[in-house]
Design an enzyme around this catalytic site. Sequence first.
Site, PDB file in Angstrom:
ATOM      1  N   GLU A  32       0.809  -1.226   0.000  1.00  0.00           N
ATOM      2  CA  GLU A  32       0.000   0.000   0.000  1.00  0.00           C
ATOM      3  C   GLU A  32       0.838   1.271   0.000  1.00  0.00           C
ATOM      4  O   GLU A  32       0.485   2.259  -0.648  1.00  0.00           O
ATOM      5  CB  GLU A  32      -0.986  -0.010   1.170  1.00  0.00           C
TER       6      GLU A  32
ATOM      7  N   HIS B 195     -11.436  -5.393   8.421  1.00  0.00           N
ATOM      8  CA  HIS B 195     -11.990  -5.199   7.072  1.00  0.00           C
ATOM      9  C   HIS B 195     -13.336  -4.489   7.107  1.00  0.00           C
ATOM     10  O   HIS B 195     -14.151  -4.637   6.198  1.00  0.00           O
ATOM     11  CB  HIS B 195     -12.162  -6.544   6.351  1.00  0.00           C
TER      12      HIS B 195
END
Lengths: 334, 327
Positions: A67, A136
């Site tokens: 990321e 998540h």
Amino acid sequence: MTTTAQRTRTTSYVNAILEAQRQLLTADPNVFLCGEDVALYGGVFGTSRGLMAEFGPQRVVDTPISESGIVGMAIGAAATGLRPVVEIMFMDFVGVCMDQIVNQLAKMRYMFGGKATLPVTIRTMAGGGRNMAAQHSQSLEAWFCHVPGLKVVMPSNPYDAKGLLVAAVRDDDPVLVIDNKMQLGMQGEVPEDLYEVPLGKARVVREGTNFTIVATSRMVQEALAAAEQLGADGLNVEVVDPRTLQPLDIETIATSVRKTHRALVAHEAVRFGGIGGEIVAQIQEEAFDYLDAPVGRVGAPFSPVPFSPALEALYVPNRDTIVTEVRRILGKQV
Amino acid sequence: MVDGNEEEQLLRDLHRRMVRIRVFEEEAGKLMEQGKIPGALHLYVGEEAVAAGVIAHLSAEDQITSTHRGHGHLVAKGGDFRLMYAELFGKAAGYCKGKGGSMHIADLDLGMLGANGIVGGGPPIAIGAAFSNKYRGTQHVTCCFFGDGASNEGTFHEAANMAALFKLPVIFVCENNGFGEFTRQDRHQAVRDIADRAAGYGMPGVIVDGMDVLAVHEAAGEAIARARRGEGPTLLECKTYRFFDHVGVRGMGVVYREDSEVLEWRKRDPITLFESHLADAGVMSADAAAAVWLEVRSEAQDAITFAEQAPYPASAALLEDVYATPV
């Protein structure tokens, strides 16, 4: 707005994102997409399905699971003239690229005396409801609203999802576009052509007279359902969707509160330290003399997002939570 | 091959770049110690051969990313002393209107994408510039400067992997000065040669004497040519040494290293070494070298006077440049 009538049709939220990305790629050769599984696989949520085949792997780029590398690549590309659209698959993953977003992307323009322009769009998916557990499911928008240099967008329907994404990509500042994964199947009217929903403009979703609910993202639908229920209490609820949280259109919100005299802010993020606190503070700054009751807040309780469906159902705010809080503010027993 | 004149011109160019860095940094250090420059300065003295040797290959269209020790990179890229000192003083005339300071000094027009206050902040940005060079179909390259300390940051590893995977025109220039802040290399990583890490990403790893500007220039030239040919990144480790402390000047009489070690390295001062080479080769006499120093010192004094006299930013500047489109 265009003057000619636009062709619209009913389509899903996910198709609205996909269509926006396809049309942006077509319209501007400097736009490219990158992220984990966005190209060959088409995005784990299907938001870039077919785009690699259409535009080629140079413009729709699969990246490693890195990321910081993804966001940094967007920064360097934007600083040298491109207009990147990157996907951070789940919002929770920003934890591994916060430096690139907060210390590099957000500050570079200011640190360099206005000489860097960074038209980077970061798309990401927030929200609970799918039993994805604590890493998540989060809604972390408040972290980014706190950082000068970033803009933060949270659409609540397919029309806004497309229009706000187009505006974000065309904007010369870094914008985080935070979608809610529970809304991807939501249907709505979406124009076929490219259009913008301007950043920083709230929308009055439902007009009312004696209570204002300011709701973000998925909570807009919950607020609308709550408004129907509250009609039985003699309330005529106005629902305002800020759409952009940074910059925040406090004027539209305050105008509503000056009319209704009572308000509540609802978001899915944890209540403590959430953006709701900021909105409430600004309401009392802008409309204190008009208020007939304390301004309420609805948000998630102060715990990580639980996995068990039984617990997650308790955790994520909904129409019932909103109704209960409105009645509490008005001093009514539930 | 370059002909005699071009070769001599290159040698003079490398010498001048190093002298400009040394003079800029020594004067900046003095001004900081006098309390005239606010904040923290991380000075590049001792490492001049790295910036000069690498950047001499680059045009303004080639980018660099830099570090907290970034003045040397900007000087080597052609930075204007007046705008640099004005920035260090926090003046409106500075490169960043006084809003960035030493740790964020930048000149995008020169392809200098910024010093960086975050160790390891630069590598992901460097691969983005390199991606852009490739995307736009140019032959330009990006040189990513970072230290031995940053080679332990995850960002370096993510960027190295992506650069090799995408065959991006980027050169990872590791300035291994033996210390991550005040921690010696053998106390912060188990490897001795950071170039070894290149193998883990499928790119060449090259070690060069970072006190020898010609060696750096030659090795960087090969890596840059490779990148321009579209063959991907190289990790170039330059073994160098920081004459001053991590921050500020001092450098001797400190707890984290022996003075004898500093003196040993100072015997291999990159500018002294190069000047004796230039004299031996008959390219530049000691007098000619002294004239360069004199000229650069005069440039620095002029720039310092300019910076000292320049006004601070107006109050309105506080809220300017946060966004491109005002909110």
